[in-house]
Structures are given as structure tokens and as C-alpha cells.
Design a protein around this motif. Structure first.
Motif, PDB file in Angstrom:
ATOM      1  N   HIS A   1       5.615  -1.641  10.960  1.00 19.51           N
ATOM      2  CA  HIS A   1       5.301  -2.920  10.311  1.00 19.51           C
ATOM      3  C   HIS A   1       4.773  -2.714   8.890  1.00 19.51           C
ATOM      4  CE1 HIS A   1       6.323  -5.215  13.779  1.00 19.51           C
ATOM      5  NE2 HIS A   1       5.382  -4.691  14.532  1.00 19.51           N
ATOM      6  N   TYR A   2       3.972  -1.663   8.695  1.00 17.77           N
ATOM      7  CA  TYR A   2       3.530  -1.347   7.331  1.00 17.77           C
ATOM      8  C   TYR A   2       4.731  -1.059   6.434  1.00 17.77           C
ATOM      9  CZ  TYR A   2      -1.322  -0.763   8.982  1.00 17.77           C
ATOM     10  OH  TYR A   2      -2.576  -0.974   9.516  1.00 17.77           O
ATOM     11  N   ALA A   3       5.671  -0.273   6.972  1.00 19.09           N
ATOM     12  CA  ALA A   3       6.861   0.076   6.184  1.00 19.09           C
ATOM     13  C   ALA A   3       7.676  -1.170   5.856  1.00 19.09           C
ATOM     14  CB  ALA A   3       7.708   1.088   6.947  1.00 19.09           C
ATOM     15  N   LYS A  27       3.946   1.502   1.522  1.00 18.83           N
ATOM     16  CA  LYS A  27       4.370   2.889   1.682  1.00 18.83           C
ATOM     17  C   LYS A  27       3.182   3.838   1.853  1.00 18.83           C
ATOM     18  CE  LYS A  27       7.518   6.292  -0.319  1.00 18.83           C
ATOM     19  NZ  LYS A  27       8.492   6.583  -1.410  1.00 18.83           N
ATOM     20  N   GLU A  28       2.163   3.694   1.007  1.00 19.04           N
ATOM     21  CA  GLU A  28       1.012   4.598   1.080  1.00 19.04           C
ATOM     22  C   GLU A  28       0.289   4.460   2.414  1.00 19.04           C
ATOM     23  OE1 GLU A  28      -1.568   4.106  -2.239  1.00 19.04           O
ATOM     24  OE2 GLU A  28      -0.049   4.686  -3.720  1.00 19.04           O
ATOM     25  N   LEU A  55      10.435   7.494  11.377  1.00 17.39           N
ATOM     26  CA  LEU A  55       9.654   6.692  10.442  1.00 17.39           C
ATOM     27  C   LEU A  55       9.753   7.206   9.010  1.00 17.39           C
ATOM     28  CD1 LEU A  55       6.559   5.915  12.658  1.00 17.39           C
ATOM     29  CD2 LEU A  55       8.272   4.308  11.845  1.00 17.39           C
ATOM     30  N   TYR A  56       9.783   8.510   8.854  1.00 12.49           N
ATOM     31  CA  TYR A  56       9.983   9.029   7.493  1.00 12.49           C
ATOM     32  C   TYR A  56      11.373   8.661   6.978  1.00 12.49           C
ATOM     33  CZ  TYR A  56       5.638  11.679   7.015  1.00 12.49           C
ATOM     34  OH  TYR A  56       4.322  12.025   6.869  1.00 12.49           O
ATOM     35  N   ALA A  57      12.349   8.572   7.873  1.00  7.31           N
ATOM     36  CA  ALA A  57      13.692   8.141   7.459  1.00  7.31           C
ATOM     37  C   ALA A  57      13.658   6.687   6.994  1.00  7.31           C
ATOM     38  CB  ALA A  57      14.678   8.313   8.608  1.00  7.31           C
ATOM     39  N   ILE A  58      12.886   5.840   7.686  1.00  9.79           N
ATOM     40  CA  ILE A  58      12.750   4.441   7.266  1.00  9.79           C
ATOM     41  C   ILE A  58      12.164   4.361   5.863  1.00  9.79           C
ATOM     42  CG2 ILE A  58      11.458   2.307   7.716  1.00  9.79           C
ATOM     43  CD1 ILE A  58      11.766   2.907  10.715  1.00  9.79           C
ATOM     44  N   LEU A  59      11.237   5.265   5.557  1.00 11.30           N
ATOM     45  CA  LEU A  59      10.622   5.293   4.226  1.00 11.30           C
ATOM     46  C   LEU A  59      11.530   5.928   3.174  1.00 11.30           C
ATOM     47  CD1 LEU A  59       6.957   6.385   5.091  1.00 11.30           C
ATOM     48  CD2 LEU A  59       7.737   4.102   4.422  1.00 11.30           C
ATOM     49  N   GLY A  60      12.640   6.518   3.628  1.00 10.67           N
ATOM     50  CA  GLY A  60      13.540   7.179   2.696  1.00 10.67           C
ATOM     51  C   GLY A  60      13.052   8.539   2.241  1.00 10.67           C
ATOM     52  N   ARG A  61      12.135   9.150   3.001  1.00 11.91           N
ATOM     53  CA  ARG A  61      11.552  10.436   2.629  1.00 11.91           C
ATOM     54  C   ARG A  61      12.409  11.588   3.153  1.00 11.91           C
ATOM     55  NH1 ARG A  61       6.231  10.770   1.027  1.00 11.91           N
ATOM     56  NH2 ARG A  61       6.839  12.936   0.675  1.00 11.91           N
ATOM     57  N   VAL A  62      13.426  11.937   2.399  1.00 11.77           N
ATOM     58  CA  VAL A  62      14.302  13.047   2.779  1.00 11.77           C
ATOM     59  C   VAL A  62      13.505  14.341   2.903  1.00 11.77           C
ATOM     60  CG1 VAL A  62      16.305  14.420   2.087  1.00 11.77           C
ATOM     61  CG2 VAL A  62      16.282  11.949   1.678  1.00 11.77           C
ATOM     62  N   ASP A  63      12.562  14.566   1.978  1.00  9.39           N
ATOM     63  CA  ASP A  63      11.788  15.807   1.990  1.00  9.39           C
ATOM     64  C   ASP A  63      10.972  15.954   3.263  1.00  9.39           C
ATOM     65  OD1 ASP A  63      10.306  13.582   1.217  1.00  9.39           O
ATOM     66  OD2 ASP A  63       8.878  14.760   0.026  1.00  9.39           O
ATOM     67  N   GLU A  64      10.377  14.873   3.743  1.00  8.35           N
ATOM     68  CA  GLU A  64       9.571  14.945   4.958  1.00  8.35           C
ATOM     69  C   GLU A  64      10.449  15.144   6.198  1.00  8.35           C
ATOM     70  OE1 GLU A  64       6.412  15.161   5.503  1.00  8.35           O
ATOM     71  OE2 GLU A  64       5.788  14.990   3.417  1.00  8.35           O
ATOM     72  N   VAL A  65      11.594  14.502   6.225  1.00  3.45           N
ATOM     73  CA  VAL A  65      12.508  14.713   7.349  1.00  3.45           C
ATOM     74  C   VAL A  65      12.951  16.175   7.383  1.00  3.45           C
ATOM     75  CG1 VAL A  65      14.776  14.125   8.309  1.00  3.45           C
ATOM     76  CG2 VAL A  65      13.292  12.314   7.417  1.00  3.45           C
ATOM     77  N   GLU A  66      13.255  16.737   6.217  1.00  4.00           N
ATOM     78  CA  GLU A  66      13.635  18.163   6.144  1.00  4.00           C
ATOM     79  C   GLU A  66      12.493  19.053   6.635  1.00  4.00           C
ATOM     80  OE1 GLU A  66      14.654  18.717   2.071  1.00  4.00           O
ATOM     81  OE2 GLU A  66      16.778  18.193   2.370  1.00  4.00           O
ATOM     82  N   ARG A  67      11.266  18.759   6.206  1.00  6.92           N
ATOM     83  CA  ARG A  67      10.107  19.578   6.615  1.00  6.92           C
ATOM     84  C   ARG A  67       9.908  19.557   8.122  1.00  6.92           C
ATOM     85  NH1 ARG A  67       4.859  18.523   7.948  1.00  6.92           N
ATOM     86  NH2 ARG A  67       5.054  16.293   7.486  1.00  6.92           N
ATOM     87  N   ILE A  68       9.982  18.368   8.707  1.00  9.72           N
ATOM     88  CA  ILE A  68       9.740  18.251  10.146  1.00  9.72           C
ATOM     89  C   ILE A  68      10.878  18.904  10.931  1.00  9.72           C
ATOM     90  CG2 ILE A  68       9.510  16.595  12.043  1.00  9.72           C
ATOM     91  CD1 ILE A  68       8.156  14.740   9.922  1.00  9.72           C
ATOM     92  N   TRP A 107      18.825  11.340   9.938  1.00  6.86           N
ATOM     93  CA  TRP A 107      19.796  11.707   8.903  1.00  6.86           C
ATOM     94  C   TRP A 107      20.796  10.575   8.678  1.00  6.86           C
ATOM     95  CZ3 TRP A 107      17.969  14.977   5.876  1.00  6.86           C
ATOM     96  CH2 TRP A 107      17.363  16.173   6.271  1.00  6.86           C
ATOM     97  N   GLY A 108      21.183   9.928   9.756  1.00  2.00           N
ATOM     98  CA  GLY A 108      22.093   8.794   9.619  1.00  2.00           C
ATOM     99  C   GLY A 108      21.474   7.654   8.824  1.00  2.00           C
ATOM    100  N   LYS A 109      20.182   7.406   9.066  1.00  3.03           N
ATOM    101  CA  LYS A 109      19.470   6.361   8.320  1.00  3.03           C
ATOM    102  C   LYS A 109      19.449   6.679   6.831  1.00  3.03           C
ATOM    103  CE  LYS A 109      16.585   2.764   8.225  1.00  3.03           C
ATOM    104  NZ  LYS A 109      16.975   1.413   8.677  1.00  3.03           N
ATOM    105  N   LEU A 110      19.357   7.968   6.537  1.00  7.18           N
ATOM    106  CA  LEU A 110      19.314   8.412   5.146  1.00  7.18           C
ATOM    107  C   LEU A 110      20.714   8.615   4.553  1.00  7.18           C
ATOM    108  CD1 LEU A 110      16.443  11.017   5.608  1.00  7.18           C
ATOM    109  CD2 LEU A 110      16.266   8.855   4.350  1.00  7.18           C
ATOM    110  N   LYS A 111      21.743   8.295   5.356  1.00  8.15           N
ATOM    111  CA  LYS A 111      23.146   8.432   4.949  1.00  8.15           C
ATOM    112  C   LYS A 111      23.523   9.882   4.642  1.00  8.15           C
ATOM    113  CE  LYS A 111      23.416   3.721   3.144  1.00  8.15           C
ATOM    114  NZ  LYS A 111      23.772   2.855   2.004  1.00  8.15           N
ATOM    115  N   LYS A 112      22.848  10.804   5.326  1.00 12.12           N
ATOM    116  CA  LYS A 112      23.166  12.229   5.213  1.00 12.12           C
ATOM    117  C   LYS A 112      24.072  12.591   6.393  1.00 12.12           C
ATOM    118  CE  LYS A 112      20.416  13.247   1.678  1.00 12.12           C
ATOM    119  NZ  LYS A 112      20.868  13.889   0.418  1.00 12.12           N
TER     120      LYS A 112
END
Length: 615
Positions: free
Chosen positions: A361-363, A368-369, A396-409, A430-435
Motif C-alpha cells: 500500500h505504501y508503494a 518509496k522511502e 516488492l522490490y520489483a514493484i518499486l522498480g529496484r532492479v539492483d535490490e532484486v539482483e542482490r536478493i 523479473w517479469g515485473k521488471l520486463k527482464k
């Protein structure tokens, strides 16, 4: 004990400004939960919209006009109460379990291993997002996750072929029909949505006196009847249950099935009957009302909370989660945060599913913060020791568009053997991020490691559908068939969506018909609606009526959204429609506000001021 309290501040419209804008303010303070619908009725519909504290009676005027009288131990409403929206095929339904008190918005983050799941129900499966009664509610005594993931020998015996014959052979061979074995078989059947077959097992056990039925067994049977044959058959079954077993558990099962179908009038009738029978008012029963009001008539949430306060019903954690979701859906972030503070003050723990719901819901609100701060809290100090939250974080990081965080996790996952639920969440992220390449790589790794089910394939299929990759979707479905997956309703739904996105509605329609003829399974409600909506947009009344008829043949009745779409088809075709109100009444349905407005436009005898002048 925590009590729901009301103050006059939250119960009345306090300023003329509210009348001017035509909205209700939500007042939520610690120990005070008051929920009104964010709606914009005409001012003349609002002027008596208040609680009369002397009699604890709630009156409304105008279109909705529900009435709730606590002192009479009764809940009632006008059947034509205004609805804000219809959620027959809402994605939100995937968040909720109407029959067990699971988390709101969190079940996708607690996925069990699904490597051996069949897709659909050979007996005619329900919509794939419909969840089960918990074992503690209906299915005997299976209580640990280890047993829930086992496959029983009895299940293997009854899963294919005639159930009666399989059980007779089982007995002839001298095999034991222990309660534990029966429980495990039923759990496996229900996980695969094979409700009809599970019902046949219970009926054979009862008729052959192989199991001494308890109240839980009767409730389990009622639940399966409701899923297989509809609510009315389940209601009739109660009359055949011995009086000593017609308790709260049986009626709450019926109540939850009714709520899951969005049948508001029937849900209220069942709740009223429970009260007339002096059955205890439990948080579970109140939560069923909150769930259906959340989807259909948010104005009445306040009524339920007032009743809970008067009856000293202590809110369960799930009660709070429903209210959090209501606040989040209405973008009332301050109100949502105040509910969280109330939970903490009452010592109710925020599990990671509740935190995930808050983060979503925050997203959605663009915070974002705040979302990222909550995700760090969910992650904890050491992600490798807190692996259960990995799917939540990936999504949730994918919803935020945080590719870097998805990669880290995902690197953390790769550093240890990833679980299948981690992989499924990664594919989705990855699908959410269109990767697409990254999503396909994870999926390929999964297919090499595990035998995947059609449900697993559906995640990648849904990505192809959303991105309109028709050829990739076809190739994946072919791969599913080659791997031995059962191609069932979930796959049909994805295939239909693929063709719809490609603009090939007739092809989608014909593919669905061929699939049904080949497999004799029941398509998902959403599959029918996807096709029906496209025909309605064209103003193709003939084909819209055809899909409407097929919906009913498949048992999808007492739902208001098909009538919305059907009415829209007539409107788009600029044709008069006769008898829609009567058809709805036959299903015990009444138009909500939006549909009523549509029907007025369709009325061939409607007169406008201009037509009156001409006459």
C-alpha cells in the motif's frame, strides 16, 4: 481485552464542507475504529446518515438505506444496497481466504512446494484463487506442515478412476482406513481443487460406516458440497446433519462459502440465523462480514465493528489485517498507520505478511522511502537466516522498480540452494521488471531441477501474456504438454488472455471450447469474463449472451459482474434490453448503484424531458 470504541467525532458529519464535496471522512484513532465509504452520493442522500446512539441503530437514507439493529441481535440490509465495485474476478481475491484466517495480501509469500500439484479439478474445479478451509476448521486432525506436504497411499488410490471402486478394493485388500490416512488423502484432493472427488470419498466413508463423523467431518462435507454443487445444496444438507452437530462450526462454514461468492444477501441471512440460534459470535464470523463488505459495501464495516464492541468480540489479527487493507485500498495511509499503532498497543504482532501488505500500500501511494524502510525491517539483520521473507522482498522490490535490490536478493538465493518458492518469486519479479531473459533463465533452472506443475508454468505464461508475447506463450504451452503437465483451466486462462491481447477474440473463444471438449473440466470464472468483456466492447450482443449462458452452465451463478458486462453489451450495441432485472431476481441478485444506472439507460420506455415535450 481490546474493545472497539466509537466517539461522536467519527460518527457524524462535522462540517458543511463534507456536504459540499459529497464524501465521508474516515476517522480512525487509537482504540477507535470508524469506517465509512469514500463515496460521492448526492447531498439529499446523506443528510440523515448517522448513528442514533440511544438505540444503537444505524439508519441511512437514499439509495443504500441499510439498517443495523444491535439490540435485536440481527444484521439486515436492503438487498439493493449500493456497491462500490464488484470483485468477482478481482485480483484482491487472491489475497484473502474467506474460509480460514490467513493473512491479507500475504498468501503468495508463504507458498508451499508445488512441484507435484495438479492443475484444476477433474470434477470441475473452482476459480484458482479460491482457498480451502483450514485443517483446524474442517479437515479432521492434520495439523503439521510435514503431513500436509505428503502424498497418502489412499490419495493415489482414489485420484484416478471411480472412487467407490477404489475404496472397495482398498478394503478388500485389508488395508486400514485410519483417520490420519483419510485426512491426508482429503488434504491432497483439496489442494488440487478436486472437491467432487473428495466429497465422494466422504460420502463413501459415511454410507459404509467406515468413519465416525464428528462436527468437523460434517463441516468438511458441507464445505465440499458448497464447492461442488452450490450454496443452496449445502444449506439443504444442514437439515440432514444430526441436531447435536449443528453448531457454530457448521454454520460458519456455510457463512464463509457464501461470503466467498460475494452473495451479500445470503451472507447476512446466514449470519442472522446464527444469531437467532444463539450461536456464539466469533471473530471468524465477523471477519466474513468484513471481507464481503470490504468488497461490496464498505459503509457497513462500521456496523460490524460496533456490533463487535457491543458483543465483546475481541478482534483477531486477521480483523486488523482486513482493516489495514481497506485503508490502503482507499489510499488512507494515515488511517492505516493508526491501525498499526493500535495493533502494537494491544500487543498484536505484525508478521511479515502484514508488513508486506503495508509495504504494497505504501508503494501504491508512491511512498518509496517508507516502503524501502519497511522492506529493510522485513529483511532483518541476516537474510540468509531469514529466508522465508525472500519471496516477499523479491516481489516488492520489483514493484518499486529496484532492479539492483532484486539482483542482490537473488544472489543470496544462488549462494545457497534456492527453494522453489524463491524461484517462482524471482521469475515473477523479473517479469515485473520486463527482464525477460533473466526470468527465463531462472525458469529454465527450475525446470532442470524440479518437475514443474502447470501452476508453476502459469507464472511465466502470465508474463508473456502481459507483454503480448504470443509466440513465446504458445511455445511454453507446447513445452508444458511435452513435459507431461496436465493442461487445465489455469493454462486455458493464460492462453485465452494471450489471444485476446493479440486481438484474436474469436480464436480465444474457439480454443476455450476445444479445450473444454477435450478435457471435460470447468474453466475459471475469469476466463469466461475475459472473453465476454471483449464481445461486450464490440457491442456483440449475440456472443456476449452466448458466453453468459456458458457461465451459467458451468455453475457460475449469483454473481453480479456478468450482468454488468451483459448490460454494457446492449448499451454499446444501442439495443434495448428486456428482462435483465427479472433474470437477476431469479438469481436472488439486485442491481447495485452502477448497474441500476446502466439499466435506466437501457429502458426502452424511459422518457426524457425532451420526449415529454414532444409527446
Amino acid at each position: 481485552m481490546w474493545a472497539l470504541r466509537r466517539t461522536s467525532i467519527g460518527l457524524t458529519l462535522r462540517s458543511q464542507e463534507l456536504y459540499n464535496v459529497g464524501t465521508f471522512r474516515v476517522q480512525l484513532m487509537p482504540n477507535t475504529l470508524v469506517e465509512y465509504e469514500d463515496a460521492a452520493p448526492d447531498s439529499h442522500q446523506m443528510k440523515h446518515d448517522r448513528f442514533l446512539s440511544t438505540g444503537h441503530t444505524f439508519y441511512r437514507t437514499g439509495h443504500a438505506s441499510p439498517k443495523f439493529t444491535v439490540s435485536r441481535r440481527e444484521l439486515s440490509s436492503q438487498a439493493d444496497a449500493s456497491c462500490t465495485k464488484d470483485d468477482d474476478n478481482d485480483e484482491e481475491m487472491e489475497m484473502e481466504d474467506p474460509l480460514i484466517e490467513l493473512e491479507v495480501d500475504g498468501d503468495r509469500d508463504s507458498v508451499e512446494s508445488q512441484t507435484d500439484l495438479f492443475e484444476g479439478d477433474k470434477d470441475g474445479g473452482k476459480q484458482h484463487n479460491e482457498l480451502e478451509l483450514s485443517d483446524t476448521e474442517s479437515d479432521l486432525d492434520a495439523k503439521n506442515s510435514e503431513s500436509r506436504n505428503k502424498r497418502s497411499e489412499l490419495f493415489k488410490a482414489v485420484v484416478n478412476g471411480p472412487v467407490d471402486s477404489a475404496l472397495n478394493k482398498w478394503v478388500e485388500k485389508g488395508k486400514e482406513l485410519s483417520r490420519q490416512e483419510i485426512t491426508l488423502a482429503l488434504l491432497n484432493l483439496r489442494k488440487r481443487k478436486m472437491y467432487g472427488r473428495a466429497l465422494q470419498v466422504l460420502e463413501w466413508l459415511e454410507s459404509n460406516k467406515k468413519l465416525e463423523f464428528t462436527e468437523k467431518d460434517y463441516a468438511s462435507k458441507l464445505n465440499l458440497i458448497a464447492k461442488s454443487h452450490g450454496l443452496s445444496k449445502a444449506e439443504n444438507y444442514i437439515n440432514r446433519v444430526p441436531n447435536s452437530f449443528r453448531g457454530e462450526l457448521l454454520y460458519r462454514t456455510l457463512l464463509a462459502n457464501s461470503a466467498s461468492l460475494n452473495n451479500l444477501r445470503k451472507t447476512e441471512d446466514i449470519f442472522n440465523k446464527m444469531r437467532k440460534l444463539n450461536l456464539p459470535v466469533t471473530p471468524f464470523a465477523c471477519n466474513q462480514l468484513l471481507l464481503i463488505y470490504k468488497r461490496i459495501d464498505k459503509k457497513k464495516i462500521a456496523d460490524v465493528l460496533l456490533m463487535m464492541e457491543k458483543e465483546n468480540v475481541i478482534p483477531s489479527p486477521f480483523t486488523y489485517k482486513i482493516l489495514i487493507d481497506v485503508k490502503g485500498m482507499s489510499n488512507d495511509i494515515d488511517g492505516m498507520d493508526q491501525i498499526v499503532e493500535t495493533m502494537k498497543a494491544q500487543g498484536v504482532e505484525l508478521d511479515h505478511q502484514t508488513q508486506a501488505s503495508l509495504a504494497r500500500h505504501y508503494a501504491s501511494a508512491g511512498l518509496k522511502e517508507k516502503t524501502e524502510a519497511l522492506l529493510k525491517e522485513i529483511e532483518g539483520e541476516n537474510l540468509k537466516e531469514n529466508i522465508r521473507v525472500i519471496p516477499t522482498l523479491l516481489r516488492l522490490y520489483a514493484i518499486l522498480g529496484r532492479v539492483d535490490e532484486v539482483e542482490r536478493i537473488w544472489k543470496v538465493c544462488e549462494s545457497r540452494p534456492p527453494r522453489i518458492e524463491d524461484c517462482l518469486a524471482a521469475v515473477e519479479a523479473w517479469g515485473k521488471l520486463k527482464k525477460i531473459e533473466e526470468a527465463e533463465a531462472v525458469f529454465e533452472m527450475m525446470s532442470n531441477k524440479w518437475k514443474l506443475s502447470a501452476k508453476n508454468y502459469s507464472i511465466l505464461l502470465s508474463i508473456y501474456t502481459r507483454l503480448k508475447l504470443l509466440n513465446k506463450g504458445k511455445d511454453l504451452i507446447k513445452k508444458m504438454g511435452d513435459s507431461g503437465c496436465i493442461i487445465g483451466p489455469l493454462t486455458w486462462d493464460a492462453l485465452v488472455s494471450l489471444y485476446i491481447h493479440a486481438g484474436e477474440i474469436e480464436k480465444a473463444d474457439s480454443v476455450l471450447q476445444k479445450a473444454m471438449q477435450q478435457n471435460k473440466m470447468k474453466p475459471l470464472f475469469t476466463t469466461y469474463m475475459t472473453i465476454m468483456e471483449q464481445y461486450a466492447k464490440r457491442g456483440d450482443v449475440h456472443n456476449t449472451e452466448k458466453i453468459f449462458y456458458r457461465l451459467r452452465q458451468s455453475g457460475y451463478v449469483s454473481r453480479i459482474s456478468p450482468f454488468h458486462v451483459l448490460t454494457q453489451a446492449y448499451l454499446n450495441a444501442k439495443l434495448p434490453a428486456y428482462g435483465i432485472r427479472e433474470r437477476m431476481k431469479a438469481d436472488d441478485l439486485f442491481p447495485n448503484k452502477a448497474l441500476a444506472e446502466q439499466l435506466v439507460l437501457l429502458d426502452p420506455f424511459r422518457k426524457s424531458p425532451v420526449s415529454d415535450l414532444l409527446d
